[in-house]
Design a protein around this motif. Sequence first.
Motif, PDB file in Angstrom:
ATOM      1  N   ALA A  27       0.831  -1.210   0.000  1.00 31.17           N
ATOM      2  CA  ALA A  27       0.000   0.000   0.000  1.00 31.17           C
ATOM      3  C   ALA A  27       0.864   1.258   0.000  1.00 31.17           C
ATOM      4  O   ALA A  27       0.522   2.261  -0.647  1.00 31.17           O
ATOM      5  N   LEU A  28       1.999   1.211   0.697  1.00 29.09           N
ATOM      6  CA  LEU A  28       2.905   2.371   0.697  1.00 29.09           C
ATOM      7  C   LEU A  28       3.514   2.575  -0.694  1.00 29.09           C
ATOM      8  O   LEU A  28       3.626   3.723  -1.170  1.00 29.09           O
ATOM      9  N   THR A  29       3.896   1.508  -1.357  1.00 30.47           N
ATOM     10  CA  THR A  29       4.427   1.629  -2.718  1.00 30.47           C
ATOM     11  C   THR A  29       3.381   2.195  -3.668  1.00 30.47           C
ATOM     12  O   THR A  29       3.682   3.029  -4.534  1.00 30.47           O
ATOM     13  N   GLN A  30       2.142   1.751  -3.494  1.00 33.31           N
ATOM     14  CA  GLN A  30       1.069   2.270  -4.334  1.00 33.31           C
ATOM     15  C   GLN A  30       0.828   3.757  -4.069  1.00 33.31           C
ATOM     16  O   GLN A  30       0.557   4.528  -5.000  1.00 33.31           O
ATOM     17  N   ALA A  31       0.898   4.174  -2.821  1.00 30.53           N
ATOM     18  CA  ALA A  31       0.707   5.592  -2.511  1.00 30.53           C
ATOM     19  C   ALA A  31       1.837   6.445  -3.085  1.00 30.53           C
ATOM     20  O   ALA A  31       1.608   7.554  -3.577  1.00 30.53           O
ATOM     21  N   ARG A  32       3.058   5.946  -3.040  1.00 25.86           N
ATOM     22  CA  ARG A  32       4.183   6.697  -3.591  1.00 25.86           C
ATOM     23  C   ARG A  32       4.128   6.796  -5.112  1.00 25.86           C
ATOM     24  O   ARG A  32       4.746   7.688  -5.698  1.00 25.86           O
ATOM     25  N   SER A  33       3.404   5.898  -5.753  1.00 25.67           N
ATOM     26  CA  SER A  33       3.336   5.930  -7.217  1.00 25.67           C
ATOM     27  C   SER A  33       2.611   7.159  -7.738  1.00 25.67           C
ATOM     28  O   SER A  33       2.697   7.476  -8.936  1.00 25.67           O
ATOM     29  N   SER A  34       1.875   7.879  -6.868  1.00 20.86           N
ATOM     30  CA  SER A  34       1.183   9.083  -7.325  1.00 20.86           C
ATOM     31  C   SER A  34       2.168  10.190  -7.690  1.00 20.86           C
ATOM     32  O   SER A  34       1.807  11.127  -8.409  1.00 20.86           O
ATOM     33  N   TYR A  35       3.417  10.118  -7.212  1.00 20.43           N
ATOM     34  CA  TYR A  35       4.433  11.086  -7.595  1.00 20.43           C
ATOM     35  C   TYR A  35       5.015  10.798  -8.980  1.00 20.43           C
ATOM     36  O   TYR A  35       5.693  11.649  -9.560  1.00 20.43           O
TER      37      TYR A  35
END
Length: 316
Positions: A63-71
Amino acid sequence: MMALSNSIVITFLIVLTVSSIALTQTPQPQRDTLSLSRAIALALQNHPSLRAAEAGIRFASGALTQARSSYLPSVNATVGYTRTDGAFVFNPSFPPRQQSYNSYSAGLQIQQTLFDFGKATNKISASSELLDASSFNAQSSRDNIAMNVQLAYFGLVQAQRVAKVNELAMEQAERHLHQAKAFYNAGRRPLFDVTKAEVDVANANVNLIRARNQMRVANVQLENAMGIHPRQSYVLTDTLTVVPFTMSLDSVKGLALNQRPDVQSARALLAANQSLASSAWDQHLPSLSAFGTLTWTNFDFPLFSRWNAGITLSIP
C-alpha cells in the motif's frame, strides 16, 4: 575326550546366553531435550500467527508503494485497428455505393501531477504509519508468543514436579499400608489402621491420576504455544531460575509506555488516521497536472502523427 566335548558344549551355552542377553538389552533411543530458549525459538519459527503478522507487513508495504506511485508519471499506450465494409449513401439522388476500407491508429499519452495541495503527501504519510503499525503488531505477536511459551513451559515443569511428588506420596502410602497389614497380622494394630491406610492409598492414587492428567494437559498447552506437535517424546530442562528484578515501579511504567510494541502500534494507527482524515479533506482542493499526447492515424501505412500537450487544473 568326553571332558573336551563337555567343555565345548558349556562354552557354546555360555556364548549363546551372552548373545541372547546382548540382543534383549538393546539400547533405548534417547529422548530429545527441550530447553526454554529452544522452545521459544521453535515457536518463533512455526507459530501460524506470525505468518499472519508478516502478511500484514507485506500488505502495508504494498500500500505504501502504491501511494508513492502518485508522484510518478502515468503512461498509457493504445493501438487500434478498424475494418469497415458496407453500403454508403453519399446523396439520396444516387444509389448506395459499396465501399470497404481499413483504419489504423496508435497513441501514447503521458500525464504527470504537478501539485495536488497535499493529497498524495497525506496518503503516503498514512501508508507509512500503517506500515509501522503492522511492524509493531508483528513484534507484539512475537513477544506474546514468547511469553505464552514461557508460561506453558514453566507450567509443564510445575506439573511434572507435582506428579513426581504424588508418585512419592503414592509409594509412601503403599509402604504404610504394607506396614499396617504386617502390624495387624502380628496383632499389634487394629483393623482400623489397615482401613485408613487403604483409604490413604486410594486418595494418593486419585491425586496421582489428576497430577498426570494435568501434566498431559500442560504438555499440550506447551505444544500449542510453540505451534508444533512433535511426534517424538522429549524431556524438559527442569529449571526455575528467577532473575532478580531491581527496577522501580515508576521506571517500569515509563519503560512500558515507551517500549511496548502494542502501545507504539496504537500511536502509529492514531497518526495514520489523522493523515487519512487530512487526505479526505484535501479531496476538496484542486489539482494541477500536465499531459502530452502523441497519436498516429491513417487508412493505410504509413501513419500520420499528431501531438498535443497542455496543463489541466481540476477543481472539485
